[in-house]
Write a protein that holds these residues in place. Structure first.
Motif, short mmCIF file in Angstrom:
data_model
loop_
_atom_site.label_atom_id
_atom_site.label_comp_id
_atom_site.label_asym_id
_atom_site.label_seq_id
_atom_site.Cartn_x
_atom_site.Cartn_y
_atom_site.Cartn_z
N LEU A 245 51.17 31.35 25.48
CA LEU A 245 51.04 32.81 25.46
C LEU A 245 49.58 33.22 25.27
O LEU A 245 49.11 34.16 25.92
N ASP A 246 48.87 32.54 24.39
CA ASP A 246 47.45 32.84 24.20
C ASP A 246 46.67 32.68 25.51
O ASP A 246 45.85 33.52 25.87
N SER A 247 46.98 31.59 26.22
CA SER A 247 46.30 31.35 27.49
C SER A 247 46.69 32.40 28.53
O SER A 247 45.85 32.88 29.30
N PHE A 248 47.96 32.77 28.54
CA PHE A 248 48.46 33.78 29.48
C PHE A 248 47.74 35.11 29.27
O PHE A 248 47.28 35.74 30.23
N VAL A 249 47.64 35.55 28.03
CA VAL A 249 46.97 36.81 27.74
C VAL A 249 45.51 36.75 28.17
O VAL A 249 44.98 37.69 28.78
N GLN A 250 44.86 35.65 27.86
CA GLN A 250 43.45 35.49 28.23
C GLN A 250 43.26 35.54 29.74
O GLN A 250 42.36 36.22 30.25
N GLN A 251 44.11 34.84 30.46
CA GLN A 251 43.97 34.80 31.91
C GLN A 251 44.35 36.13 32.56
O GLN A 251 43.71 36.56 33.53
N ALA A 252 45.38 36.79 32.03
CA ALA A 252 45.83 38.05 32.63
C ALA A 252 44.79 39.16 32.48
O ALA A 252 44.78 40.11 33.27
N THR A 253 43.95 39.06 31.46
CA THR A 253 42.90 40.07 31.29
C THR A 253 41.73 39.87 32.23
O THR A 253 40.85 40.74 32.32
N LYS A 254 41.71 38.75 32.95
CA LYS A 254 40.59 38.45 33.84
C LYS A 254 40.99 38.40 35.32
O LYS A 254 40.15 38.65 36.19
N ARG A 255 42.25 38.09 35.60
CA ARG A 255 42.66 37.88 36.98
C ARG A 255 43.18 39.17 37.61
O ARG A 255 43.97 39.89 36.99
N PRO A 256 42.78 39.46 38.83
CA PRO A 256 43.36 40.61 39.55
C PRO A 256 44.73 40.24 40.11
O PRO A 256 44.98 39.07 40.42
N PRO A 257 45.63 41.20 40.24
CA PRO A 257 46.94 40.89 40.83
C PRO A 257 46.82 40.66 42.33
O PRO A 257 45.86 41.09 42.97
N PHE A 258 47.81 40.00 42.89
CA PHE A 258 47.77 39.64 44.31
C PHE A 258 48.00 40.86 45.21
O PHE A 258 47.32 41.03 46.22
N ASN A 259 48.94 41.72 44.85
CA ASN A 259 49.33 42.77 45.80
C ASN A 259 49.53 44.14 45.14
O ASN A 259 50.31 44.96 45.62
N LEU A 260 48.85 44.38 44.04
CA LEU A 260 48.90 45.69 43.38
C LEU A 260 47.47 46.16 43.10
O LEU A 260 46.58 45.33 42.86
N PRO A 261 47.24 47.48 43.07
CA PRO A 261 45.89 48.00 43.00
C PRO A 261 45.33 48.12 41.59
O PRO A 261 44.63 49.09 41.26
N TYR A 262 45.66 47.14 40.71
CA TYR A 262 45.09 47.15 39.38
C TYR A 262 43.87 46.25 39.33
O TYR A 262 43.73 45.30 40.11
N LYS A 263 42.99 46.55 38.38
CA LYS A 263 41.79 45.74 38.24
C LYS A 263 42.13 44.34 37.71
O LYS A 263 41.58 43.34 38.16
N THR A 264 43.04 44.29 36.75
CA THR A 264 43.49 43.01 36.20
C THR A 264 45.00 43.00 36.07
O THR A 264 45.64 44.06 36.02
N MET A 265 45.57 41.81 35.95
CA MET A 265 47.01 41.69 35.79
C MET A 265 47.49 42.30 34.47
O MET A 265 48.63 42.74 34.36
N SER A 266 46.61 42.35 33.49
CA SER A 266 47.00 42.89 32.19
C SER A 266 47.36 44.37 32.25
O SER A 266 48.02 44.89 31.34
#
Length: 419
Positions: A245-266
């Motif tokens: 979960l710690d890794s998931f939160v960290q990665q989601a705050t940096k990665r953009p989603p594949f097909n949605l117009p958000y800056k990050t997955m978070s």
């Protein structure tokens, strides 16, 4: 130590054993001695402290946490003849890593032995020797024909490092750095009498350790010690889930989603829901884990017994939380997407490690639940470890099973060795 554990985890997988830097760091802080008596240089920790340590390690490298749990195999040597105990622990101050591992002691198929003057000649192949690449001694099971009675008997023997070879067969999907290889001796090796105990004597020998040494670990009775070990395995699952979960939160705050117009997955509601549910499951798992660990230690300090009928419910609770943590880890990987399956991503390792943990025979949820369910209906328990025979029934009386019309289970104290 988490940064070090995470950094070296991939190297450990490649080696099939803990990375040298990880092994040395773990040994330096004493984690391989947490169940060893203080008189022999250990910590003799109780259920809660041990589980907290394993959980913390699991957040960084599940294999490290696993080896800390199984390093408790060294405790078995304390019940042997004092000469065997002294041999095993002679190098405890200097040995780097677990001092002893166990392999195929209670399995259906063990090694073969025969009686000779002064001991036994033994040969065989013993599987799942977790820590064998790091340990100085190994405990293995064997059967032999008793010359006096003609009975087929089962025993556990302690082998020195030069008496077996390590088989290169630990080729698995997870917990790869636990060095859970088979060990074998294709020719007979001599194991002296003082390094052998019969498995049906183990409950008595374990009970005899209570109060013999200092520390909370030696206030637990046989059943308390057994469920304390299960707590540590459950803690490892919680640690894996928390690290994921710690890794998931960290990665989601940096990665953009594949097909949605958000800056990050978070910023995605679906990702927030996954994270929120994961935290709720982990918090719930912690509550169950610490409840049982604290009760184990409370009873030990109060000199209150655990009875055989107390164990199925506790074990099933702990096995259930292992599988709930597994589902959390799987869900985190699926939510993060294809980037999580890259071998450099710690999430994929968490998925593989917790699946291997959950497939262990002791931690399969349906068999555990069946055992607990039989207990609820007042049915006689199954013999779970056929290597141990039941001692004479004790006089402890069990409260009646609450279902009207059911015949209650009688005195089950004799059932512990078969569980």
């Amino acid at each position: 130590m988490l940064p070090l554990l995470r950094k070296n985890a991939a190297e450990g997988e490649q080696l099939g054993a803990l990375a040298p830097a990880t092994l040395e760091a773990l040994d330096r802080v004493g984690v391989f001695k947490i169940t060893i008596p203080t008189e022999l240089g250990g910590s003799a920790l109780g259920a809660r402290d041990s589980a907290e340590i394993v959980k913390a390690l699991g957040q960084g490298d599940a294999s490290a946490g696993w080896l800390v749990i199984v390093s408790s195999a060294a405790r078995n040597a304390l019940g042997f003849d004092s000469k065997a105990r002294d041999e095993v622990f002679a190098s405890i101050a200097d040995w780097v890593g677990p001092i002893m591992f166990g392999a195929t002691v209670f399995a259906p198929k063990v090694g073969d032995g025969r009686e000779v003057d002064g001991g036994y000649m033994v040969k065989g192949k013993w599987s799942f020797g977790s820590g064998c690449k790091h340990a100085a001694w190994g405990a293995v099971g064997f059967e032999y024909d008793d010359q006096a009675s003609g009975e087929r008997r089962r025993a556990m023997g302690i082998l020195s490092r030069d008496q077996y070879e390590i088989v290169d067969d630990w080729k698995v999907m997870g917990l790869q750095a636990t060095s859970s290889n088979s060990v074998r001796s294709e020719t007979e090796i001599f194991v002296p009498d003082y390094r052998v105990v019969h498995t049906n004597d183990l409950p008595r020998l374990t009970e005899a350790l209570r109060g013999k040494y200092s520390g909370l670990a030696f206030k637990h009775g046989p059943i308390g010690g057994m469920v304390a070990t299960t707590c540590s395995f459950a803690a490892l699952a919680v640690g894996i889930a928390q690290g994921a979960l710690d890794s998931f939160v960290q990665q989601a705050t940096k990665r953009p989603p594949f097909n949605l117009p958000y800056k990050t997955m978070s910023e995605m509601a679906s990702i927030q829901v996954v994270a929120g549910k994961a935290r709720a499951v982990i918090n719930s798992a912690n509550a169950v884990l610490w409840r049982h660990a604290d009760e184990i230690d409370r009873r030990a300090l109060a000199q209150e017994e655990f009875f055989p009928w107390n164990e199925p419910e506790i074990t099933t609770d702990l096995v259930h939380l292992i599988h709930e943590c597994l589902r959390v880890v799987d869900g985190l990987l699926l939510a993060l997407g294809s980037s999580a399956v890259v071998l450099s991503n710690p999430l994929q390792r968490a998925v593989r490690d917790i699946h291997v943990l959950a497939t262990h025979g002791a931690f399969r949820i349906d068999p555990a639940a069946e055992i607990s369910g039989r207990d609820m209906f007042g049915l006689d328990p199954f013999p779970m470890i056929a290597a141990l025979s039941s001692p004479p029934a004790a006089n402890a009386d069990r409260p009646p099973v609450p279902q009207p019309g059911r015949a209650r289970v009688g005195d089950m104290a004799s059932a512990f060795p078969t569980r």
